[in-house]
Scaffold this active site. Structure first.
Site, PDB file in Angstrom:
ATOM      1  N   SER A  55       5.744   7.688  12.965  1.00 22.40           N
ATOM      2  CA  SER A  55       5.689   6.388  12.514  1.00 22.40           C
ATOM      3  C   SER A  55       6.642   5.269  13.076  1.00 22.40           C
ATOM      4  O   SER A  55       7.495   5.570  13.937  1.00 22.40           O
ATOM      5  CB  SER A  55       6.201   6.434  10.849  1.00 22.40           C
ATOM      6  N   ASP A  57       0.770  -1.335  -0.155  1.00 23.47           N
ATOM      7  CA  ASP A  57      -0.128  -0.026   0.014  1.00 23.47           C
ATOM      8  C   ASP A  57       0.762   1.396   0.036  1.00 23.47           C
ATOM      9  O   ASP A  57       0.176   2.398  -0.158  1.00 23.47           O
ATOM     10  CB  ASP A  57      -1.034   0.008   1.397  1.00 23.47           C
ATOM     11  N   HIS A  58       2.191   1.252   0.403  1.00 19.03           N
ATOM     12  CA  HIS A  58       2.706   2.408   0.451  1.00 19.03           C
ATOM     13  C   HIS A  58       3.338   2.852  -0.669  1.00 19.03           C
ATOM     14  O   HIS A  58       4.168   4.101  -0.666  1.00 19.03           O
ATOM     15  CB  HIS A  58       3.866   2.133   1.693  1.00 19.03           C
ATOM     16  N   ARG A 113       8.445   3.316  11.793  1.00 21.09           N
ATOM     17  CA  ARG A 113       9.464   2.849  10.847  1.00 21.09           C
ATOM     18  C   ARG A 113      10.826   2.523  11.347  1.00 21.09           C
ATOM     19  O   ARG A 113      11.411   3.466  12.041  1.00 21.09           O
ATOM     20  CB  ARG A 113       9.600   3.878   9.701  1.00 21.09           C
ATOM     21  N   ARG A 128      -1.934  12.363  10.006  1.00 22.27           N
ATOM     22  CA  ARG A 128      -0.781  13.105  10.531  1.00 22.27           C
ATOM     23  C   ARG A 128      -0.428  14.180   9.441  1.00 22.27           C
ATOM     24  O   ARG A 128      -0.652  13.998   8.427  1.00 22.27           O
ATOM     25  CB  ARG A 128       0.348  11.787  10.482  1.00 22.27           C
ATOM     26  N   ASP A 174       3.496  -0.685  11.471  1.00 26.30           N
ATOM     27  CA  ASP A 174       2.899   0.787  11.195  1.00 26.30           C
ATOM     28  C   ASP A 174       2.199   1.232  12.476  1.00 26.30           C
ATOM     29  O   ASP A 174       1.688   0.734  13.127  1.00 26.30           O
ATOM     30  CB  ASP A 174       2.071   0.586  10.093  1.00 26.30           C
TER      31      ASP A 174
END
Length: 804
Positions: free
Chosen positions: A690, A135-136, A692, A495, A200
């Site tokens: 995030s 999806d990213h 990440r 965000r 995520d």
């Protein structure tokens, strides 16, 4: 292309963990003779068995809903709940919970590094179910079909890697265009009472369906995937009591926008946010998910709602009627005991206490708009025009964007549809660019079937692919707004950090409900209030939007959508080869980090001292950099490249000991090549945003050994420890002013603390670069007994794969 040969890689400890997980799954499945009624499904059998054990250990202690679910996933109930907790009376904030999640969900950007780490473990399959969601990596530009085609072409190498790894290890694979991870998880995997990890930060979205879901980095995900217990400091519980009922223009989004304003981006750190009260029953399941999704913006570990009639309706509408029946069965399952506490109710016990309670009267709430540049700057709609004029924010609206993982539900979209149709009757079109992002193929195809998408496109809206797109920087604008040009956009996203959406640090993103975004898109103005203001129609009449009206869900079950966008689910196949081209610029095998030396650290230098907000976007930007998520050397070129140097006020500027100026990643690489270890000094909530893990991996790769700051965001602090970087906070925040870029630093007590399993104090001996003066700065740490070995080994993966 070459296949990855893992035969020679060490993985003994992980194999043992994997085997132990399989044994636990068998051992924790009770026989089905407790009740004369229907049997529980296996997942709920395990849950109920653990819950029974929790009740035995804690006796009559009252539990919140979050505690029920969390503690019922403990690997060893007594060890976690009774160790250093005053015999179970002081669990919150003190106990180190070792948990066995039910599944792991990964998005394509983070899945690359997670899989690269998992593959080095040399296991035949994952120990628990898992999924990958592409999806990213799809850029929003021209519309769904064109964007998806271009995205697949650009990222084919990565998608092929993810798909082949999924087939090899038995992981569900959702192809590009299938949907955003959080929406897809809500529709398919979220079940009341489950515990999941997601790579995520907005994974808590599933809390809207009474699922404890926690955002983590890839190393944490790998722990769960190999079957090792996953550790979490027992969160405190923040209760939010909802009363009343939302008024016409107010949406569930306004609940969390308002709460973010009350708590700030740090107010939820260390907490699970649990919603309760009579107002809960007035909300839709997807509305509750929206609220949980944005709990990430207040730093919460996760958020959760009780199970309601709306939850059951959502399960049935998403073709999961059996899950609805199972949830009802569990709540009435007596098991071996007739005690009232033997029932696992999806709500807090009567008399359960929260560490803090916030009351929100839904009937008195009004729409809110949050921003710019931070999701906690909250302004009621009635005061927004005044604030725009006072702050001299742009009055013209450049674009309105609705949808995303936060607000793409059927309810959201049909409420907007009612507004669009009324405006269409009056002859009005959006005055600003208007984009719509469906959250999943299921949502998109259902909206197409029911005519909602047609209403949007007839109005001139652009329907983007079922992907993250502009929300995470994957947006290619064509409206002439150049980088450096101040402009305003309104989005229904979650965000809004500086530069996050389009790479322009001067784009102001204001967060609001889809209804408010849509109304302002029609006005083309940030000062428009649809509750009080009118628009002039082409024939000169005054038009005021009627209150939005929508449906909680479709009148018939959701559509499944296109066949080529369905999940690929299969058993693991050891014959599948995972290939990475030796010349790839997108994917690279990992080399282990060096272990911690057998002494305290000496000779470190402060690379840069940062001022202001330093989010994971700051440390490892997304947008165009997403293409390097599987290639650590390449993506490290963006490390801290939007951080602000406190000494000069410059962005992405660092100075070598000889006074020469460099970008921050350039100087970091230069010091890495010279063998010069370094640290970063920063302010509050370092690593906000995030999940990440690249924000921890990249500094570690470039030579960082310590980050010292005023406070950390939860996920990032854990990610640092998992990669062997020591996170320290100032014991006295004023000491931030006593240490500067270029200063030499040695640790005092750090090695002893690590060897002693996290016990002990750590200080920094700082030698000032210019004067040679030596000062001692005391620090605090949150390194646990189980985390200390990660740092000593060089990383969590080093520890496990070496069989330590």
């Amino acid at each position: 292309m070459r296949s990855i040969d893992l035969a020679s890689r060490s993985g003994g400890a992980l194999k043992r963990a994997f085997q132990a997980q399989q044994l636990r799954r068998v051992a924790h499945t009770p026989t089905r003779h407790f009740s004369n009624g229907p049997s529980l499904p296996p997942t709920y059998e395990r849950l109920h068995a653990k819950y029974t054990e929790v009740r035995r250990v804690l006796g009559s202690q009252r539990l919140t809903l979050a505690e029920k679910i969390l503690y019922s996933h403990l690997n060893n109930v007594e060890d976690s709940l009774l160790s250093n907790t005053n015999n179970g009376r002081d669990i919150r904030g003190k106990a180190n919970l070792k948990l066995n999640p039910d599944r792991v969900n990964m998005q394509d950007a983070s899945a690359q590094m997670a899989l690269l780490q998992f593959m080095s473990c040399n296991l035949p399959q994952t120990a628990i179910p898992a999924s990958i969601h592409c999806d990213h990596l799809i850029v929003g530009e021209n519309g769904a079909d064109d964007d998806l085609s271009a995205g697949i072409k650009t990222n084919q190498e990565v998608f092929d890697f993810l798909e082949s790894a999924s087939k090899k290890y038995g992981i569900d694979f959702w192809p590009p265009g299938a949907g955003i991870i959080h929406q897809t998880v809500l529709e398919n995997y979220a079940v009341p009472g489950l515990m999941m990890l997601g790579t995520d930060s907005h994974s808590p979205n599933a809390g809207g369906l009474t699922t404890i879901t926690i955002g983590v980095g890839g190393a944490d995900a790998v722990e769960a995937l190999v079957g090792a217990p996953w550790e979490l400091k027992a969160p405190r519980v923040l209760g939010v009591r909802l009363t009343g009922k939302l008024n016409d223009w107010v949406s569930p989004k306004d609940v969390i926008l308002h709460l973010a304003g009350l708590l700030t981006v740090r107010g939820g750190t260390g907490f699970i946010v649990e919603y309760f009260g009579p107002g809960v029953d007035t909300l839709s399941c997807t509305g509750m998910a929206t609220v949980c999704n944005m709990g990430a913006e207040i730093g919460a570990t996760t958020s959760v709602f009780p199970y309601t009639d709306a939850s059951s309706r959502y399960l049935r509408s998403t073709r999961r009627e059996q899950a609805s029946k199972d949830a009802e069965l569990l709540q009435n399952y007596q098991g071996a005991s007739s005690a009232q506490d033997a029932l696992f109710k999806f709500k807090a016990d009567e008399g359960a206490e929260y560490d803090q309670v916030i009351d929100i009267n839904l009937s008195g709430l009004e729409p809110h708009i949050n921003g710019p540049f931070t999701p906690d700057l909250s302004t009621p709609l009635s005061k927004f025009k005044e604030t725009v004029l006072e702050q001299k924010w742009p009055e013209k609206l450049s674009a309105g964007l609705i949808g995303s993982c936060t607000n793409s539900s059927y309810e959201d979209m049909t409420r907007v549809e009612s507004m669009v149709k009324e405006a269409e009757k009056a002859g009005l079109k959006p005055a600003a660019d208007f984009y719509i992002t469906p959250g999943s193929e299921q949502i998109r195809s259902t909206l197409e079937r029911d005519g909602t998408l047609e209403a949007f496109t007839d109005a001139g809206g652009i329907v983007l692919s079922n992907a993250c797109g502009p929300c995470i920087g994957q947006w290619k604008r064509h409206d002439g707004v150049e980088k450096g040009t101040s402009n305003a956009i309104l989005t229904s996203y979650n965000r809004n950090f500086r530069g996050r959406n389009d790479g322009n640090p001067d784009t102001m993103n204001f967060l609001a409900s889809p209804e408010i975004v849509t109304a302002m898109a029609y006005a083309g103005s940030t000062t428009f209030n649809p509750m009080t203001d009118s628009l002039t129609t082409p024939d000169g009449k005054e038009f005021r939007f009627p209150a939005p009206r929508g449906l909680e869900g479709p009148q018939t079950p959701f559509e499944v959508g296109k066949d080529n966008l369905k999940v690929q689910s299969q058993a693991p196949d050891p014959n599948v080869q995972v290939v990475i081209a030796p010349t790839s610029e997108r994917l690279a095998l990992l080399e282990p980090f060096d272990a911690f030396p057998s002494s305290d650290l000496t000779g470190l230098r402060v690379l840069v001292k940062i001022t202001g907000k330093c989010t994971t976007d700051t440390i490892s930007a997304a947008g165009p950099w997403l293409k390097y998520k599987g290639h650590l050397p390449n993506i490290s070129a963006n490390t801290l490249n939007t951080a602000v140097n406190v000494a000069t006020g410059e962005v992405n500027a660092a100075y070598n000991l000889d006074g020469s100026k460099h970008t921050i990643p350039e100087l970091a690489r230069k010091w890495k090549e010279a063998g010069q270890p370094w640290l970063v000094v920063a302010e509050h909530n370092y690593g906000e945003g995030s999940a990440r893990e690249h924000a921890a991996l990249q500094p570690r790769y470039l030579g960082a050994r310590i980050i010292v700051c005023k406070s950390f965001a939860r996920i990032h602090e854990t990610n640092l420890k998992k990669q062997g970087v020591v996170p320290l906070t100032f014991a006295d925040e004023a000491d931030y002013d006593r240490i500067d870029a270029g200063d030499e630093v040695a640790t005092v007590g750090l090695y002893e603390m690590l060897v002693n399993g996290g016990k002990g104090e750590v200080s920094l001996r700082v030698t000032k670069k210019d004067s040679g003066e030596e000062i001692i700065i005391p620090t605090k740490h949150a390194v646990s007994k189980d985390q200390a070995p990660f740092i000593l080994a060089g990383s969590a993966l080093n520890l496990l794969s070496k069989g330590i």
